[in-house]
Design a protein around this motif. Structure first.
Motif, PDB file in Angstrom:
ATOM      1  N   ILE A 215       0.881  -1.234  -0.007  1.00 45.23           N
ATOM      2  CA  ILE A 215       0.042   0.175   0.071  1.00 45.23           C
ATOM      3  C   ILE A 215       0.818   1.109   0.104  1.00 45.23           C
ATOM      4  N   LYS A 216       1.992   1.359   0.670  1.00 45.81           N
ATOM      5  CA  LYS A 216       2.952   2.209   0.638  1.00 45.81           C
ATOM      6  C   LYS A 216       3.324   2.775  -0.791  1.00 45.81           C
ATOM      7  N   GLN A 217       3.987   1.633  -1.288  1.00 47.50           N
ATOM      8  CA  GLN A 217       4.210   1.601  -2.667  1.00 47.50           C
ATOM      9  C   GLN A 217       3.222   2.186  -3.517  1.00 47.50           C
ATOM     10  N   LEU A 218       1.941   1.546  -3.503  1.00 46.31           N
ATOM     11  CA  LEU A 218       0.949   2.066  -4.466  1.00 46.31           C
ATOM     12  C   LEU A 218       0.552   3.731  -4.021  1.00 46.31           C
ATOM     13  N   ALA A 219       0.585   4.011  -2.883  1.00 48.69           N
ATOM     14  CA  ALA A 219       0.334   5.529  -2.581  1.00 48.69           C
ATOM     15  C   ALA A 219       1.441   6.380  -3.077  1.00 48.69           C
ATOM     16  N   GLU A 220       2.687   5.908  -3.105  1.00 45.45           N
ATOM     17  CA  GLU A 220       3.535   6.704  -3.493  1.00 45.45           C
ATOM     18  C   GLU A 220       3.751   6.783  -5.120  1.00 45.45           C
ATOM     19  N   ALA A 221       2.987   5.952  -5.909  1.00 44.45           N
ATOM     20  CA  ALA A 221       2.898   5.903  -7.318  1.00 44.45           C
ATOM     21  C   ALA A 221       1.581   6.921  -7.637  1.00 44.45           C
ATOM     22  N   LEU A 222       0.560   6.631  -6.738  1.00 41.50           N
ATOM     23  CA  LEU A 222      -0.741   7.241  -6.910  1.00 41.50           C
ATOM     24  C   LEU A 222      -0.804   8.861  -6.863  1.00 41.50           C
ATOM     25  N   VAL A 223      -0.212   9.295  -5.641  1.00 37.19           N
ATOM     26  CA  VAL A 223      -0.097  10.884  -5.325  1.00 37.19           C
ATOM     27  C   VAL A 223       0.080  11.721  -6.192  1.00 37.19           C
ATOM     28  N   PRO A 224       1.383  11.681  -6.770  1.00 41.28           N
ATOM     29  CA  PRO A 224       1.850  12.234  -7.787  1.00 41.28           C
ATOM     30  C   PRO A 224       1.115  12.432  -9.026  1.00 41.28           C
ATOM     31  N   ARG A 225      -0.223  11.682  -9.343  1.00 40.23           N
ATOM     32  CA  ARG A 225      -0.740  11.640 -10.456  1.00 40.23           C
ATOM     33  C   ARG A 225      -2.267  12.028 -10.220  1.00 40.23           C
ATOM     34  N   VAL A 226      -2.554  12.494  -9.084  1.00 43.80           N
ATOM     35  CA  VAL A 226      -3.678  12.995  -8.490  1.00 43.80           C
ATOM     36  C   VAL A 226      -3.403  14.721  -8.583  1.00 43.80           C
ATOM     37  N   LYS A 227      -4.312  15.232  -9.469  1.00 44.79           N
ATOM     38  CA  LYS A 227      -4.237  16.968  -9.404  1.00 44.79           C
ATOM     39  C   LYS A 227      -5.693  17.318  -9.743  1.00 44.79           C
ATOM     40  N   THR A 228      -5.674  18.646  -8.857  1.00 45.13           N
ATOM     41  CA  THR A 228      -6.801  19.402  -8.536  1.00 45.13           C
ATOM     42  C   THR A 228      -6.745  20.639  -8.682  1.00 45.13           C
ATOM     43  N   LEU A 229      -7.819  21.440  -9.132  1.00 42.00           N
ATOM     44  CA  LEU A 229      -8.122  22.888  -9.345  1.00 42.00           C
ATOM     45  C   LEU A 229      -9.266  23.390  -8.916  1.00 42.00           C
ATOM     46  N   GLY A 230      -9.578  24.203  -8.194  1.00 35.67           N
ATOM     47  CA  GLY A 230     -10.950  24.755  -7.931  1.00 35.67           C
ATOM     48  C   GLY A 230     -11.396  26.350  -8.281  1.00 35.67           C
ATOM     49  N   VAL A 231     -12.603  26.802  -8.098  1.00 37.93           N
ATOM     50  CA  VAL A 231     -13.045  28.142  -8.267  1.00 37.93           C
ATOM     51  C   VAL A 231     -13.946  28.296  -7.159  1.00 37.93           C
ATOM     52  N   ALA A 232     -13.848  29.496  -6.442  1.00 42.63           N
ATOM     53  CA  ALA A 232     -14.675  29.859  -5.430  1.00 42.63           C
ATOM     54  C   ALA A 232     -15.670  31.114  -5.885  1.00 42.63           C
ATOM     55  N   LEU A 233     -17.205  31.086  -5.727  1.00 40.58           N
ATOM     56  CA  LEU A 233     -17.886  31.775  -6.073  1.00 40.58           C
ATOM     57  C   LEU A 233     -18.298  32.738  -4.724  1.00 40.58           C
ATOM     58  N   SER A 234     -18.189  32.327  -3.465  1.00 42.96           N
ATOM     59  CA  SER A 234     -18.266  32.981  -2.484  1.00 42.96           C
ATOM     60  C   SER A 234     -17.411  32.311  -1.337  1.00 42.96           C
ATOM     61  N   GLY A 235     -17.272  32.984  -0.005  1.00 43.96           N
ATOM     62  CA  GLY A 235     -16.463  32.553   1.001  1.00 43.96           C
ATOM     63  C   GLY A 235     -17.329  31.638   1.921  1.00 43.96           C
ATOM     64  N   ALA A 236     -16.621  31.064   2.945  1.00 44.31           N
ATOM     65  CA  ALA A 236     -17.167  29.937   4.009  1.00 44.31           C
ATOM     66  C   ALA A 236     -17.298  30.687   5.142  1.00 44.31           C
ATOM     67  N   THR A 237     -18.307  30.513   5.961  1.00 40.04           N
ATOM     68  CA  THR A 237     -18.693  30.894   7.340  1.00 40.04           C
ATOM     69  C   THR A 237     -18.498  30.129   8.467  1.00 40.04           C
ATOM     70  N   VAL A 238     -17.394  30.050   9.033  1.00 42.71           N
ATOM     71  CA  VAL A 238     -16.943  29.307  10.199  1.00 42.71           C
ATOM     72  C   VAL A 238     -18.017  29.669  11.237  1.00 42.71           C
ATOM     73  N   PRO A 239     -18.804  28.548  11.878  1.00 42.86           N
ATOM     74  CA  PRO A 239     -19.850  29.052  12.797  1.00 42.86           C
ATOM     75  C   PRO A 239     -19.399  29.874  14.046  1.00 42.86           C
ATOM     76  N   GLY A 240     -18.192  29.741  14.364  1.00 47.88           N
ATOM     77  CA  GLY A 240     -17.643  30.283  15.601  1.00 47.88           C
ATOM     78  C   GLY A 240     -17.100  31.576  15.264  1.00 47.88           C
ATOM     79  N   VAL A 241     -16.964  32.016  14.028  1.00 43.05           N
ATOM     80  CA  VAL A 241     -16.436  33.482  13.709  1.00 43.05           C
ATOM     81  C   VAL A 241     -17.529  34.020  13.393  1.00 43.05           C
ATOM     82  N   GLY A 242     -18.653  33.765  12.447  1.00 43.41           N
ATOM     83  CA  GLY A 242     -19.762  34.447  12.246  1.00 43.41           C
ATOM     84  C   GLY A 242     -19.867  35.138  11.203  1.00 43.41           C
ATOM     85  N   HIS A 243     -18.886  35.378  10.294  1.00 40.30           N
ATOM     86  CA  HIS A 243     -18.907  35.904   8.986  1.00 40.30           C
ATOM     87  C   HIS A 243     -17.767  35.218   7.894  1.00 40.30           C
TER      88      HIS A 243
END
Length: 328
Positions: free
Chosen positions: A173-201
């Motif tokens: 599993i360690k060998q598989l993970a080391e081969a796998l992780v470099p081949r996983v790529k992600t990119l996102g886009v946000a339209l609004s921010g997140a409000t943490v309940p304890g912060v309130g904004h």
């Protein structure tokens, strides 16, 4: 701030109690902790543990179950879990063949999981780990040295979980993970921010006609703030950035994951996937696996991310491997 909660101090414990009550055939909570574990473990197999701050539901507790994680450790909202709780999760996950840790690349997570790993090894438990850093948006960001770990982490859970369920060894599993992780790529886009309940904004504010490419799942800055665009234009930007990173060629087999960040309807996620489909066809890529939905959110952030995994070996079979979890 409008939230369906009671007291902000009780958000985590009440969420975990509600989750385990709703899905008590699959998971249980370890009393007075943030640990969610399988109801039934299988002796002799490698145990998988992941986790991090809460606010990203269904990650990671939603992926605890046969074929994926043995346990998830849930910290307070956007806060890494403590080493002692991670250690307890490792002990619960150990079924005699060692434990593998899947860690998202945030400084607190890395430090606390690695500390727990050392403590577990002192108690005679064999532990290996991998750090997932799939977000290609920025190299360094708030809370992070290097690239952040985001929605692609769930594909790592899926593939390594299937391998563990098949009875592969900790070294395999360690060998598989080391081969796998470099081949996983992600990119996102946000339209609004997140409000943490304890912060309130919201952690950041975008104007009605603004979006931001590359925002992190805790609201960390991205790489460009620009005017609102059509889904097709968003897809073209994100796929273009992924192409520069992956440098694929026509005929390559890939897996795709469109992930909602919390407040984006499935309608819009499917529209985006349809636009990605057209771009994949133009590139000559063979999409062998695809998934749409909220797998790693940022509380109530509006937006989405696209994960691309370049497939090889038997990874497609592992993606299709049957599981019994809340959220897959």
């Amino acid at each position: 701030m409008k939230k369906i909660i009671n007291r902000t101090d009780d958000v985590l414990t009440e969420m975990l109690d509600g989750l385990t009550y709703a899905h008590d055939e699959l998971v249980a909570r370890v009393n007075e902790t943030g640990i969610i574990t399988r109801v039934q473990h299988e002796a002799g197999k490698v145990g998988l543990v992941s986790g991090g701050g809460s606010g990203h539901e269904p990650a990671h507790a939603g992926f605890v179950g046969k074929g994926m994680l043995n346990a998830a450790v849930c910290g307070e909202v956007f806060t890494s879990p403590t080493p002692d709780q991670i250690l307890e999760a490792i002990k619960l996950a150990d079924q005699g063949s060692g434990v593998f840790l899947i860690i998202k690349n945030y400084s607190g997570d890395v430090m606390n999981f690695e500390m727990a790993k050392d403590l577990a090894e002192m108690e005679g438990i064999a532990v290996e780990s991998v750090i997932v850093d799939d977000d290609i948006a920025v190299e360094d960001s708030t809370y992070t040295a290097g690239r952040r770990g985001v929605a692609g982490t769930v594909l790592v859970h899926k593939i390594l979980g299937a391998a563990a369920d098949q009875g592969r060894t900790l070294a395999d599993i360690k060998q598989l993970a080391e081969a796998l992780v470099p081949r996983v790529k992600t990119l996102g886009v946000a339209l609004s921010g997140a409000t943490v309940p304890g912060v309130g904004h919201p952690g950041f504010v975008l104007e009605e006609d603004e979006i931001e490419f590359g925002v992190g799942i805790h609201g960390e800055p991205g790489y460009e703030r620009t005017k609102l665009q059509t889904s097709r234009m968003l897809a073209k930007e994100i796929v273009g950035k992924l192409k520069k990173e992956v440098q694929w060629t026509a005929g390559d087999h890939v897996a795709l994951l469109v992930n909602g960040l919390g407040a984006t309807p499935l309608m819009e996620q499917y529209i985006f996937m349809n636009d990605v489909k057209a771009l994949m066809a133009e590139e000559g890529l063979i999409v062998a696996f695809k998934k749409v939905g909220n797998v790693m959110t940022a509380i109530d952030m509006a937006g989405l991310s696209l994960t691309l995994l370049s497939l090889t070996d038997d990874w497609l079979d592992l993606l299709h491997y049957p599981v019994q979890t809340i959220a897959w």
